[in-house]
Design a protein around this motif. Structure first.
Motif, PDB file in Angstrom:
ATOM      1  N   GLY A  80       0.786  -1.233   0.000  1.00 38.97           N
ATOM      2  CA  GLY A  80       0.000   0.000   0.000  1.00 38.97           C
ATOM      3  C   GLY A  80       0.815   1.278   0.000  1.00 38.97           C
ATOM      4  N   PHE A  81       2.088   1.159  -0.305  1.00 39.49           N
ATOM      5  CA  PHE A  81       2.942   2.347  -0.352  1.00 39.49           C
ATOM      6  C   PHE A  81       2.751   3.021  -1.707  1.00 39.49           C
ATOM      7  CE2 PHE A  81       7.586   3.832  -0.842  1.00 39.49           C
ATOM      8  CZ  PHE A  81       7.259   5.092  -0.372  1.00 39.49           C
ATOM      9  N   ALA A  82       2.297   4.273  -1.673  1.00 35.58           N
ATOM     10  CA  ALA A  82       1.857   4.949  -2.899  1.00 35.58           C
ATOM     11  C   ALA A  82       2.975   5.195  -3.916  1.00 35.58           C
ATOM     12  CB  ALA A  82       1.191   6.265  -2.530  1.00 35.58           C
ATOM     13  N   ASN A  83       4.119   5.663  -3.431  1.00 38.28           N
ATOM     14  CA  ASN A  83       5.138   6.128  -4.370  1.00 38.28           C
ATOM     15  C   ASN A  83       6.051   5.049  -4.933  1.00 38.28           C
ATOM     16  OD1 ASN A  83       4.418   8.782  -4.471  1.00 38.28           O
ATOM     17  ND2 ASN A  83       5.493   9.260  -2.571  1.00 38.28           N
ATOM     18  N   VAL A  84       5.475   3.979  -5.424  1.00 35.84           N
ATOM     19  CA  VAL A  84       6.319   2.979  -6.070  1.00 35.84           C
ATOM     20  C   VAL A  84       5.760   2.634  -7.441  1.00 35.84           C
ATOM     21  CG1 VAL A  84       7.181   1.891  -3.952  1.00 35.84           C
ATOM     22  CG2 VAL A  84       5.111   1.028  -5.007  1.00 35.84           C
ATOM     23  N   SER A  85       6.645   2.151  -8.281  1.00 41.49           N
ATOM     24  CA  SER A  85       6.224   1.778  -9.622  1.00 41.49           C
ATOM     25  C   SER A  85       5.366   0.522  -9.563  1.00 41.49           C
ATOM     26  CB  SER A  85       7.460   1.493 -10.472  1.00 41.49           C
ATOM     27  OG  SER A  85       8.128   0.360  -9.937  1.00 41.49           O
ATOM     28  N   LYS A  86       4.637   0.287 -10.634  1.00 40.01           N
ATOM     29  CA  LYS A  86       3.792  -0.907 -10.732  1.00 40.01           C
ATOM     30  C   LYS A  86       4.605  -2.178 -10.593  1.00 40.01           C
ATOM     31  CE  LYS A  86      -0.552  -0.328 -13.133  1.00 40.01           C
ATOM     32  NZ  LYS A  86      -0.940   0.368 -14.342  1.00 40.01           N
ATOM     33  N   GLU A  87       5.792  -2.161 -11.173  1.00 40.42           N
ATOM     34  CA  GLU A  87       6.665  -3.348 -11.144  1.00 40.42           C
ATOM     35  C   GLU A  87       7.074  -3.658  -9.708  1.00 40.42           C
ATOM     36  OE1 GLU A  87       7.388  -0.661 -13.237  1.00 40.42           O
ATOM     37  OE2 GLU A  87       6.324  -1.675 -14.870  1.00 40.42           O
ATOM     38  N   MET A  88       7.420  -2.591  -8.999  1.00 41.86           N
ATOM     39  CA  MET A  88       7.854  -2.730  -7.613  1.00 41.86           C
ATOM     40  C   MET A  88       6.711  -3.300  -6.771  1.00 41.86           C
ATOM     41  SD  MET A  88      10.773  -1.552  -6.450  1.00 41.86           S
ATOM     42  CE  MET A  88      11.603  -0.870  -5.050  1.00 41.86           C
ATOM     43  N   LYS A  89       5.528  -2.759  -6.963  1.00 39.39           N
ATOM     44  CA  LYS A  89       4.353  -3.182  -6.208  1.00 39.39           C
ATOM     45  C   LYS A  89       4.091  -4.665  -6.475  1.00 39.39           C
ATOM     46  CE  LYS A  89      -0.391  -1.792  -5.297  1.00 39.39           C
ATOM     47  NZ  LYS A  89      -1.331  -2.658  -5.991  1.00 39.39           N
ATOM     48  N   ALA A  90       4.143  -5.032  -7.758  1.00 39.91           N
ATOM     49  CA  ALA A  90       3.900  -6.426  -8.132  1.00 39.91           C
ATOM     50  C   ALA A  90       4.939  -7.332  -7.502  1.00 39.91           C
ATOM     51  CB  ALA A  90       3.910  -6.560  -9.654  1.00 39.91           C
ATOM     52  N   SER A  91       6.176  -6.853  -7.442  1.00 39.19           N
ATOM     53  CA  SER A  91       7.239  -7.685  -6.893  1.00 39.19           C
ATOM     54  C   SER A  91       7.020  -7.917  -5.386  1.00 39.19           C
ATOM     55  CB  SER A  91       8.598  -7.048  -7.192  1.00 39.19           C
ATOM     56  OG  SER A  91       9.372  -6.932  -6.041  1.00 39.19           O
ATOM     57  N   TRP A  92       6.609  -6.875  -4.651  1.00 38.15           N
ATOM     58  CA  TRP A  92       6.348  -7.050  -3.217  1.00 38.15           C
ATOM     59  C   TRP A  92       5.170  -7.976  -2.986  1.00 38.15           C
ATOM     60  CZ3 TRP A  92       6.798  -1.310  -1.249  1.00 38.15           C
ATOM     61  CH2 TRP A  92       8.123  -0.895  -1.419  1.00 38.15           C
ATOM     62  N   GLU A  93       4.111  -7.781  -3.788  1.00 36.51           N
ATOM     63  CA  GLU A  93       2.933  -8.637  -3.624  1.00 36.51           C
ATOM     64  C   GLU A  93       3.304 -10.086  -3.872  1.00 36.51           C
ATOM     65  OE1 GLU A  93      -0.422  -5.314  -4.805  1.00 36.51           O
ATOM     66  OE2 GLU A  93       0.118  -6.850  -6.267  1.00 36.51           O
ATOM     67  N   ASN A  94       4.135 -10.254  -4.864  1.00 30.30           N
ATOM     68  CA  ASN A  94       4.578 -11.603  -5.207  1.00 30.30           C
ATOM     69  C   ASN A  94       5.390 -12.225  -4.068  1.00 30.30           C
ATOM     70  OD1 ASN A  94       5.034 -13.881  -6.718  1.00 30.30           O
ATOM     71  ND2 ASN A  94       6.847 -13.020  -7.724  1.00 30.30           N
ATOM     72  N   ILE A  95       6.219 -11.409  -3.419  1.00 29.60           N
ATOM     73  CA  ILE A  95       7.029 -11.909  -2.299  1.00 29.60           C
ATOM     74  C   ILE A  95       6.129 -12.372  -1.151  1.00 29.60           C
ATOM     75  CG2 ILE A  95       8.632 -11.173  -0.471  1.00 29.60           C
ATOM     76  CD1 ILE A  95      10.020  -9.399  -2.592  1.00 29.60           C
ATOM     77  N   ILE A  96       5.108 -11.584  -0.838  1.00 32.73           N
ATOM     78  CA  ILE A  96       4.183 -11.929   0.251  1.00 32.73           C
ATOM     79  C   ILE A  96       3.381 -13.183  -0.102  1.00 32.73           C
ATOM     80  CG2 ILE A  96       2.208 -11.144   1.615  1.00 32.73           C
ATOM     81  CD1 ILE A  96       3.151  -8.246   1.122  1.00 32.73           C
ATOM     82  N   GLU A  97       2.866 -13.182  -1.332  1.00 34.22           N
ATOM     83  CA  GLU A  97       2.034 -14.295  -1.781  1.00 34.22           C
ATOM     84  C   GLU A  97       2.815 -15.608  -1.805  1.00 34.22           C
ATOM     85  OE1 GLU A  97      -0.138 -12.943  -5.161  1.00 34.22           O
ATOM     86  OE2 GLU A  97      -0.683 -14.986  -5.737  1.00 34.22           O
ATOM     87  N   THR A  98       4.023 -15.534  -2.318  1.00 35.18           N
ATOM     88  CA  THR A  98       4.861 -16.737  -2.386  1.00 35.18           C
ATOM     89  C   THR A  98       5.162 -17.266  -0.991  1.00 35.18           C
ATOM     90  OG1 THR A  98       5.868 -15.900  -4.408  1.00 35.18           O
ATOM     91  CG2 THR A  98       7.066 -17.657  -3.270  1.00 35.18           C
ATOM     92  N   TYR A  99       5.441 -16.342  -0.070  1.00 32.65           N
ATOM     93  CA  TYR A  99       5.713 -16.759   1.310  1.00 32.65           C
ATOM     94  C   TYR A  99       4.496 -17.484   1.881  1.00 32.65           C
ATOM     95  CZ  TYR A  99       6.162 -16.775   6.314  1.00 32.65           C
ATOM     96  OH  TYR A  99       6.172 -17.202   7.616  1.00 32.65           O
ATOM     97  N   LEU A 100       3.321 -16.873   1.758  1.00 29.37           N
ATOM     98  CA  LEU A 100       2.120 -17.463   2.359  1.00 29.37           C
ATOM     99  C   LEU A 100       1.808 -18.829   1.744  1.00 29.37           C
ATOM    100  CD1 LEU A 100      -0.165 -14.311   2.723  1.00 29.37           C
ATOM    101  CD2 LEU A 100       1.141 -15.467   4.501  1.00 29.37           C
ATOM    102  N   TYR A 101       1.933 -18.924   0.429  1.00 31.96           N
ATOM    103  CA  TYR A 101       1.663 -20.207  -0.224  1.00 31.96           C
ATOM    104  C   TYR A 101       2.616 -21.294   0.228  1.00 31.96           C
ATOM    105  CZ  TYR A 101      -2.020 -19.086  -3.523  1.00 31.96           C
ATOM    106  OH  TYR A 101      -3.221 -18.768  -4.075  1.00 31.96           O
ATOM    107  N   SER A 102       3.874 -20.934   0.371  1.00 33.60           N
ATOM    108  CA  SER A 102       4.828 -22.009   0.666  1.00 33.60           C
ATOM    109  C   SER A 102       4.864 -22.366   2.150  1.00 33.60           C
ATOM    110  CB  SER A 102       6.222 -21.689   0.130  1.00 33.60           C
ATOM    111  OG  SER A 102       6.664 -20.501   0.690  1.00 33.60           O
ATOM    112  N   ARG A 103       4.364 -21.480   3.024  1.00 27.10           N
ATOM    113  CA  ARG A 103       4.444 -21.757   4.462  1.00 27.10           C
ATOM    114  C   ARG A 103       3.111 -22.088   5.108  1.00 27.10           C
ATOM    115  NH1 ARG A 103       9.682 -22.991   4.618  1.00 27.10           N
ATOM    116  NH2 ARG A 103      10.801 -21.722   6.135  1.00 27.10           N
ATOM    117  N   LYS A 104       2.007 -21.907   4.387  1.00 31.76           N
ATOM    118  CA  LYS A 104       0.698 -22.008   5.049  1.00 31.76           C
ATOM    119  C   LYS A 104       0.384 -23.386   5.622  1.00 31.76           C
ATOM    120  CE  LYS A 104      -1.931 -22.288   0.715  1.00 31.76           C
ATOM    121  NZ  LYS A 104      -2.407 -23.655   0.561  1.00 31.76           N
ATOM    122  N   GLU A 105       0.854 -24.429   4.980  1.00 30.99           N
ATOM    123  CA  GLU A 105       0.481 -25.776   5.430  1.00 30.99           C
ATOM    124  C   GLU A 105       1.230 -26.205   6.692  1.00 30.99           C
ATOM    125  OE1 GLU A 105      -1.915 -27.239   4.106  1.00 30.99           O
ATOM    126  OE2 GLU A 105      -2.089 -26.355   2.103  1.00 30.99           O
TER     127      GLU A 105
END
Ligand code: GTP
Ligand code: MG
Length: 197
Positions: A80-105
């Motif tokens: 939710g940090f406003a001043n970042v590029s779309k690529e940067m935002k996608a990369s952070w979201e991907n980092i969070i999502e990947t973490y949750l998917y691989s650790r949730k079980e």
């Protein structure tokens, strides 16, 4: 919780960089600047184990902190940090999502979603809350920076947060302040309970 040892283990982006000890993990998510790194420092009673920043977006990767050689506190990048590029935002979201998917079980025992006590949860907060609950993960909501409002306002703000996130009556929202050290015991007790299961 008596913290005898707290140390930074690794800054990771990809799952093959995550620790492989199999210790349980407690992860912190929330908007940039909400106080994720601060709460980790406060919980383990260390001033600057995790890097805290005046500028949002301080934590851009995943940091794992070993506590007592028994579990990890995991500091996820803020969204939710406003001043970042779309690529940067996608990369952070991907980092969070990947973490949750691989650790949730297995590893992930509790995910702590931090929201600022002064504001109603944002669209991103609402999405994140629904998303982690959709995974069936144990979720705890913490309302940070409780020192910024008067004591009499705390319950009103907590109720607003519950309403906006559409929580049930049994879901807890704990007020917390790293500045004034409010709520430390209550948070540890939630973490302890999830680690024992
Ligand atoms: P990112 O790494 O950018 O995602 O931010 P973060 O969520 O890790 O926030 P961080 O802990 O770096 O704190 C951001 C700012 O809020 C810093 O200036 C902190 O000093 C301040 N802050 C954190 N917790 C509290 C609190 O309980 N009370 C007050 N008054 N300020 C706080
Ligand atoms: Mg941070």
């Amino acid at each position: 919780m008596i913290v005898k040892k707290a140390e930074h283990v690794i800054t990771a982006v990809k799952p093959n960089q995550y620790p492989s000890t199999g210790y349980p993990e407690i992860a912190f998510v929330g908007r940039s600047n909400v106080g994720k790194s601060s709460i980790i420092n406060t919980l383990v009673n260390r001033k600057s184990l995790a890097r805290v920043g005046g500028t949002p977006g301080k934590t851009r990767q995943i940091n794992f902190y070993n506590v007592n050689d028994t579990f990890y506190l995991v500091d996820l990048p803020g969204y939710g940090f406003a001043n970042v590029s779309k690529e940067m935002k996608a990369s952070w979201e991907n980092i969070i999502e990947t973490y949750l998917y691989s650790r949730k079980e297995n590893n992930l025992k509790l995910i702590v979603l931090l929201v600022d006590i002064r504001h109603s949860p944002s669209k991103d907060d609402i999405t994140m809350n629904q998303w982690i609950r959709g995974f069936g993960l144990n979720t705890l909501i913490i309302a940070t920076k409780a020192d910024k409002i008067s004591k009499s306002q705390i319950n009103l703000r907590i109720n607003d947060i519950k309403k906006v996130l559409q929580l049930s009556n049994t879901d807890k929202v704990l007020p917390f302040s790293s500045e004034k050290r409010i709520g430390i015991e209550a948070v540890w007790s939630e973490i302890d309970e999830k680690l024992r299961k």
